[in-house]
Design a protein around this motif. Structure first.
Motif, PDB file in Angstrom:
ATOM      1  N   GLY A   1      -0.183 -13.722  -3.752  1.00 46.64           N
ATOM      2  CA  GLY A   1       1.614 -13.169  -2.941  1.00 46.64           C
ATOM      3  C   GLY A   1       2.769 -13.225  -3.042  1.00 46.64           C
ATOM      4  O   GLY A   1       3.640 -13.775  -2.279  1.00 46.64           O
ATOM      5  N   HIS A   2       3.335 -14.240  -4.845  1.00 44.98           N
ATOM      6  CA  HIS A   2       4.148 -14.560  -5.428  1.00 44.98           C
ATOM      7  C   HIS A   2       5.321 -13.345  -4.844  1.00 44.98           C
ATOM      8  O   HIS A   2       5.248 -12.046  -4.559  1.00 44.98           O
ATOM      9  CB  HIS A   2       4.317 -14.310  -6.680  1.00 44.98           C
ATOM     10  N   ASN A   3       6.307 -13.669  -4.818  1.00 50.36           N
ATOM     11  CA  ASN A   3       7.536 -12.848  -4.319  1.00 50.36           C
ATOM     12  C   ASN A   3       8.345 -12.856  -6.024  1.00 50.36           C
ATOM     13  O   ASN A   3       9.553 -13.431  -6.314  1.00 50.36           O
ATOM     14  CB  ASN A   3       8.683 -13.900  -3.601  1.00 50.36           C
ATOM     15  N   MET A   4       7.560 -11.565  -5.951  1.00 45.27           N
ATOM     16  CA  MET A   4       7.902 -11.766  -7.816  1.00 45.27           C
ATOM     17  C   MET A   4       7.555  -9.799  -8.067  1.00 45.27           C
ATOM     18  O   MET A   4       7.303  -8.476  -7.186  1.00 45.27           O
ATOM     19  CB  MET A   4       7.232 -12.222  -8.797  1.00 45.27           C
ATOM     20  N   MET A   5       8.419  -9.109  -9.717  1.00 46.07           N
ATOM     21  CA  MET A   5       8.049  -8.056  -9.340  1.00 46.07           C
ATOM     22  C   MET A   5       7.433  -8.361 -11.047  1.00 46.07           C
ATOM     23  O   MET A   5       8.566  -8.973 -12.128  1.00 46.07           O
ATOM     24  CB  MET A   5       9.691  -7.774  -9.769  1.00 46.07           C
ATOM     25  N   HIS A   6       6.388  -7.440 -10.839  1.00 48.43           N
ATOM     26  CA  HIS A   6       6.058  -7.565 -12.985  1.00 48.43           C
ATOM     27  C   HIS A   6       6.457  -5.321 -13.045  1.00 48.43           C
ATOM     28  O   HIS A   6       5.854  -4.944 -12.738  1.00 48.43           O
ATOM     29  CB  HIS A   6       4.578  -7.050 -12.654  1.00 48.43           C
TER      30      HIS A   6
ATOM     31  N   ALA B   1      14.021  -5.910  -2.623  1.00 49.68           N
ATOM     32  CA  ALA B   1      14.418  -6.208  -1.506  1.00 49.68           C
ATOM     33  C   ALA B   1      13.226  -7.018  -0.873  1.00 49.68           C
ATOM     34  O   ALA B   1      12.939  -7.837   0.042  1.00 49.68           O
ATOM     35  CB  ALA B   1      14.927  -5.618  -1.233  1.00 49.68           C
ATOM     36  N   VAL B   2      12.407  -5.662  -0.438  1.00 54.27           N
ATOM     37  CA  VAL B   2      10.796  -6.583  -0.266  1.00 54.27           C
ATOM     38  C   VAL B   2      10.405  -8.207  -0.546  1.00 54.27           C
ATOM     39  O   VAL B   2      10.364  -8.450  -1.103  1.00 54.27           O
ATOM     40  CB  VAL B   2       9.646  -5.847  -0.011  1.00 54.27           C
ATOM     41  N   GLU B   3       9.357  -8.872   0.737  1.00 56.22           N
ATOM     42  CA  GLU B   3       8.767 -10.104   0.099  1.00 56.22           C
ATOM     43  C   GLU B   3       7.878  -9.627  -0.027  1.00 56.22           C
ATOM     44  O   GLU B   3       6.792  -9.281   0.325  1.00 56.22           O
ATOM     45  CB  GLU B   3       8.896 -11.417   1.914  1.00 56.22           C
ATOM     46  N   GLY B   4       7.271 -10.574  -1.226  1.00 53.32           N
ATOM     47  CA  GLY B   4       6.208 -10.188  -1.638  1.00 53.32           C
ATOM     48  C   GLY B   4       6.586  -9.237  -3.193  1.00 53.32           C
ATOM     49  O   GLY B   4       7.155  -9.263  -3.572  1.00 53.32           O
ATOM     50  N   PRO B   5       4.641  -9.699  -3.573  1.00 48.88           N
ATOM     51  CA  PRO B   5       4.698  -8.814  -4.904  1.00 48.88           C
ATOM     52  C   PRO B   5       4.983  -7.415  -4.853  1.00 48.88           C
ATOM     53  O   PRO B   5       4.359  -6.801  -4.176  1.00 48.88           O
ATOM     54  CB  PRO B   5       3.039  -9.040  -5.795  1.00 48.88           C
TER      55      PRO B   5
ATOM     56  N   VAL C   1      -1.031   2.048 -10.897  1.00 50.24           N
ATOM     57  CA  VAL C   1      -0.143   2.550 -10.274  1.00 50.24           C
ATOM     58  C   VAL C   1      -1.519   2.033  -8.593  1.00 50.24           C
ATOM     59  O   VAL C   1      -1.395   1.316  -8.162  1.00 50.24           O
ATOM     60  CB  VAL C   1       0.627   3.324  -9.616  1.00 50.24           C
ATOM     61  N   SER C   2      -2.222   3.029  -8.885  1.00 54.83           N
ATOM     62  CA  SER C   2      -2.692   2.881  -7.414  1.00 54.83           C
ATOM     63  C   SER C   2      -3.833   1.413  -7.696  1.00 54.83           C
ATOM     64  O   SER C   2      -4.179   1.015  -6.857  1.00 54.83           O
ATOM     65  CB  SER C   2      -4.446   3.697  -7.771  1.00 54.83           C
ATOM     66  N   ILE C   3      -4.251   0.976  -8.343  1.00 47.46           N
ATOM     67  CA  ILE C   3      -5.016  -0.091  -8.850  1.00 47.46           C
ATOM     68  C   ILE C   3      -4.021  -1.382  -8.178  1.00 47.46           C
ATOM     69  O   ILE C   3      -5.054  -2.519  -7.109  1.00 47.46           O
ATOM     70  CB  ILE C   3      -5.699  -0.738 -10.188  1.00 47.46           C
ATOM     71  N   MET C   4      -2.930  -1.356  -8.837  1.00 44.46           N
ATOM     72  CA  MET C   4      -2.163  -2.426  -7.797  1.00 44.46           C
ATOM     73  C   MET C   4      -1.949  -2.434  -6.376  1.00 44.46           C
ATOM     74  O   MET C   4      -2.051  -3.426  -5.845  1.00 44.46           O
ATOM     75  CB  MET C   4      -0.872  -2.611  -9.132  1.00 44.46           C
ATOM     76  N   ALA C   5      -1.006  -0.938  -6.315  1.00 50.21           N
ATOM     77  CA  ALA C   5      -1.126  -0.983  -4.569  1.00 50.21           C
ATOM     78  C   ALA C   5      -2.819  -1.408  -3.406  1.00 50.21           C
ATOM     79  O   ALA C   5      -2.877  -1.969  -2.859  1.00 50.21           O
ATOM     80  CB  ALA C   5      -1.397   0.814  -4.840  1.00 50.21           C
ATOM     81  N   SER C   6      -3.589  -1.146  -4.465  1.00 55.44           N
ATOM     82  CA  SER C   6      -5.279  -1.871  -3.808  1.00 55.44           C
ATOM     83  C   SER C   6      -5.516  -3.215  -3.748  1.00 55.44           C
ATOM     84  O   SER C   6      -6.390  -4.118  -2.881  1.00 55.44           O
ATOM     85  CB  SER C   6      -6.893  -1.062  -4.459  1.00 55.44           C
ATOM     86  N   HIS C   7      -4.081  -4.096  -4.259  1.00 55.92           N
ATOM     87  CA  HIS C   7      -3.656  -5.502  -3.605  1.00 55.92           C
ATOM     88  C   HIS C   7      -3.332  -5.373  -2.491  1.00 55.92           C
ATOM     89  O   HIS C   7      -3.068  -6.502  -2.220  1.00 55.92           O
ATOM     90  CB  HIS C   7      -3.443  -6.126  -5.152  1.00 55.92           C
ATOM     91  N   ASN C   8      -2.873  -4.616  -1.993  1.00 56.50           N
ATOM     92  CA  ASN C   8      -2.668  -4.031  -0.806  1.00 56.50           C
ATOM     93  C   ASN C   8      -0.948  -4.691  -0.550  1.00 56.50           C
ATOM     94  O   ASN C   8      -0.566  -5.324   0.228  1.00 56.50           O
ATOM     95  CB  ASN C   8      -3.268  -4.794   0.642  1.00 56.50           C
ATOM     96  N   ILE C   9      -0.497  -5.132  -1.803  1.00 52.17           N
ATOM     97  CA  ILE C   9       1.063  -5.466  -2.088  1.00 52.17           C
ATOM     98  C   ILE C   9       2.311  -4.261  -1.337  1.00 52.17           C
ATOM     99  O   ILE C   9       1.883  -3.422  -1.389  1.00 52.17           O
ATOM    100  CB  ILE C   9       0.980  -5.331  -3.758  1.00 52.17           C
TER     101      ILE C   9
ATOM    102  N   GLN D   1      -5.914  -9.902 -15.825  1.00 56.58           N
ATOM    103  CA  GLN D   1      -6.811 -11.251 -14.719  1.00 56.58           C
ATOM    104  C   GLN D   1      -5.194 -11.393 -14.013  1.00 56.58           C
ATOM    105  O   GLN D   1      -5.116 -11.636 -13.089  1.00 56.58           O
ATOM    106  CB  GLN D   1      -7.443 -11.330 -14.871  1.00 56.58           C
ATOM    107  N   TRP D   2      -4.465 -12.088 -14.950  1.00 57.72           N
ATOM    108  CA  TRP D   2      -3.021 -12.376 -15.106  1.00 57.72           C
ATOM    109  C   TRP D   2      -2.106 -11.775 -13.534  1.00 57.72           C
ATOM    110  O   TRP D   2      -1.906 -12.713 -12.630  1.00 57.72           O
ATOM    111  CB  TRP D   2      -2.512 -13.087 -15.528  1.00 57.72           C
ATOM    112  N   ILE D   3      -2.327 -10.139 -13.446  1.00 57.48           N
ATOM    113  CA  ILE D   3      -1.510  -9.949 -12.764  1.00 57.48           C
ATOM    114  C   ILE D   3      -2.144  -9.293 -11.908  1.00 57.48           C
ATOM    115  O   ILE D   3      -0.945  -9.599 -10.021  1.00 57.48           O
ATOM    116  CB  ILE D   3      -1.102  -8.605 -14.070  1.00 57.48           C
ATOM    117  N   SER D   4      -2.776  -9.281 -11.287  1.00 58.15           N
ATOM    118  CA  SER D   4      -4.069  -9.844  -9.790  1.00 58.15           C
ATOM    119  C   SER D   4      -3.517 -10.883  -9.734  1.00 58.15           C
ATOM    120  O   SER D   4      -3.825 -10.327  -7.837  1.00 58.15           O
ATOM    121  CB  SER D   4      -5.224  -8.744 -10.865  1.00 58.15           C
ATOM    122  N   GLY D   5      -4.164 -12.165  -9.713  1.00 58.13           N
ATOM    123  CA  GLY D   5      -4.029 -12.332  -9.456  1.00 58.13           C
ATOM    124  C   GLY D   5      -2.043 -13.180  -8.963  1.00 58.13           C
ATOM    125  O   GLY D   5      -2.210 -13.593  -7.751  1.00 58.13           O
ATOM    126  N   CYS D   6      -2.109 -12.951  -9.573  1.00 59.70           N
ATOM    127  CA  CYS D   6       0.082 -12.804  -8.913  1.00 59.70           C
ATOM    128  C   CYS D   6       0.091 -11.524  -7.528  1.00 59.70           C
ATOM    129  O   CYS D   6       0.554 -12.069  -6.323  1.00 59.70           O
ATOM    130  CB  CYS D   6       0.865 -11.893  -9.935  1.00 59.70           C
TER     131      CYS D   6
END
Ligand SMILES: Cc1ncc(C[n+]2csc(CCOP(=O)(O)OP(=O)(O)O)c2C)c(N)n1
Ligand code: SF4
Ligand code: SF4
Ligand code: SF4
Ligand SMILES: [Mg+2]
Lengths: 130, 318
Positions: free
Chosen positions: B133-138, B214-218, B183-191, B124-129
């Protein structure tokens, strides 16, 4: 230890990798850095090894497969050339030997106590079956 | 934006000055550090990093040593992602207020975590990140098991693997639940970017990491990490296992842009039977007994079905 208030917390540990400051770490080769004693660079895992890689530069084509796939940052590459193995940090996993594409291989594993020069002098010949 | 590091070929890549150090306590042949090196070496920019509790963290920060040459935070098992998200939020705030001492530097914010910490306990912490829309990579170091505590199953452990909490034996073939599709679950956050990578395909890895930085966002990255101890293979064979994983399509390499544009980034010339991937690992040894052999066939069918699903998604852009 004194009791902490709700908005106070125990300060964690902080370790510094370098003595002094290095402005451009990514542009400073490991040999040129001033590591502090708390960097694991200054430690050794040489005593983990039962077998060790020996490098024979005569067959090396500097492909750098060993450099990219060594988990322990132990293949020393300089100016795009493979120049040897960092024996303080090598754990003797043998990955570098597996990924070396030359025939015969430019890296082979030997018992830790083997003499490097003697092994290089009696390096196996090209394997014609490959 | 800072300039992207030029990495045309492996020779050029090898001029990188590593910011991850040896004499850490990871097992000989551990893939975690191969992945970490490829990620960190993909950029020359400053790094703000974290690791959640797990093999990587436990083995690279053993007091009084650190194996990291960049800002690196460890807090707990579940919250490595939020540690980096907090640092990123602070950075943004200081930047907006014009209070950065060196505003022209372009730090990259990256959290590393195991599959246990990502698929289960830090989920849930990653989902929150991702959602904020943090500018970060997990980056997940996916060895499909809680390796650091002795090999308990996670929701990434695949069917038929023997783990210490789902052991194979007289009455069981091991893990019975399907692996979660993170990968799909995270993509579904529309990142803007999520992808699967493997350390054997270093070029694909570097391209994806550079795109993600290079991209802006998570950004979410799932990296397969063959574990010599828990998958039970010889340490020298880590890269062979990674090759088998990508070439059998058990770990297909692909990316999802903006939550819907799926691109397959590697199509093996010779697809290896899943059986070969399974046979190379002790955790699947029992599947080769007569009573469990049908599971190997089912494995192949699942992998085939997933591959055709990915191809259909690639075509449909959904
Ligand atoms: C909240 C919490 N639960 C459990 C643990 C115990 N624990 C420490 S590491 C670990 C396993 C980590 O597994 P994973 O995230 O997959 O990383 P790996 O070690 O496999 O790389 C567990 C269960 C903990 N430290 N904190
Ligand atoms: S044996 Fe392993 S640790 Fe040593 S140099 Fe080769 S790949 Fe690196
Ligand atoms: S893998 Fe072999 S040929 Fe390639 S650089 Fe290393 S030692 Fe040389
Ligand atoms: S148990 Fe697995 S993941 Fe952990 S250090 Fe060993 S090889 Fe790496
Ligand atoms: Mg794990």
């Amino acid at each position: 230890m004194a009791n902490k208030g709700w908005d106070e917390f125990e300060i964690g540990a902080m370790l510094r990798s370098f003595d002094g400051s290095i402005d451009d770490i990514a542009g400073t080769a490991q040999v040129d850095r001033t590591y502090s004693p708390s960097s694991s660079y200054t430690a050794s895992v040489a005593d983990w090894r039962l077998v060790k890689p020996v490098f024979n530069k005569d067959y090396c084509i500097d492909c750098q497969f060993c450099w990219i796939y060594c988990p322990d940052v132990s293949i020393i590459a300089r100016d795009k050339k493979m120049i040897g193995v960092d024996m303080d940090h090598c754990k003797g996993c043998g990955i570098c030997v597996e990924v070396c594409p030359t025939n015969p291989k430019s890296l082979l594993m030997f018992p830790e106590q083997a003499e490097e020069e003697a092994e290089i002098a009696s390096w196996p010949a090209k394997d014609e079956e490959k | 934006m800072s300039e992207m590091k030029k990495i045309k070929n492996l020779k050029e890549f090898s001029t990188s000055a590593d910011r991850f150090e040896g004499a850490n306590l990871l097992c000989p042949g551990c893939a975690h550090s191969i992945i970490v090196r490829e990620v960190l070496n993909a950029t020359n920019d400053d790094l703000v990093l974290s690791a959640t509790t797990g093999c990587l963290e436990v083995c690279t920060a053993v007091y009084p040593y650190t194996s990291w040459d960049a800002s690196w935070i460890h807090i707990g098992f579940e919250n490595g992602s939020t540690a980096v998200a907090g640092a990123e939020a602070m950075y943004k705030a200081l930047k907006n207020k014009g209070r950065l001492k060196q505003p022209d530097r372009n730090p990259k914010f990256v959290s590393f975590a195991g599959d246990g910490a990502s698929y289960d306990i830090g989920f849930q912490w990653i989902s929150g990140c991702m959602e904020r829309g943090h500018n970060m990579m997990h980056v997940v170091l996916d060895n499909e098991v809680y390796a650091n505590t002795g090999g308990q199953r996670s929701s990434s452990t695949p069917i038929g693997a023997s783990a210490t909490t789902s052991p194979a034996g007289r009455v069981s073939y091991g893990e019975k639940k399907n692996k979660k599709d993170m990968v799909s679950i995270m993509a579904s956050h529309n990142i803007p970017y999520s992808a699967q990578v493997s350390p054997n395909k270093w070029k694909d890895m570097v391209k994806k990491i550079q795109h993600g930085m290079a991209v802006e966002g998570p950004v979410f990255i799932n990296a397969v990490s063959p574990c010599t101890t828990e998958w039970k293979f010889d340490p020298k064979d880590t890269m062979m296992l990674a090759d088998l994983a990508t070439d059998s399509l058990v770990f297909p390499l692909y990316e999802i842009i903006d939550g819907h544009e799926l691109n397959i980034t590697y199509r093996p010339k010779n697809v290896v039977p899943v059986e070969e991937y399974l046979a190379a690992q002790g955790r699947f040894k029992h599947l080769f007994k007569d009573e469990y052999k049908h599971l190997i066939k089912e494995w192949q069918e699942r992998v085939d079905a997933n591959w055709s699903y990915l191809q259909r998604r690639e075509e449909a852009r959904v």
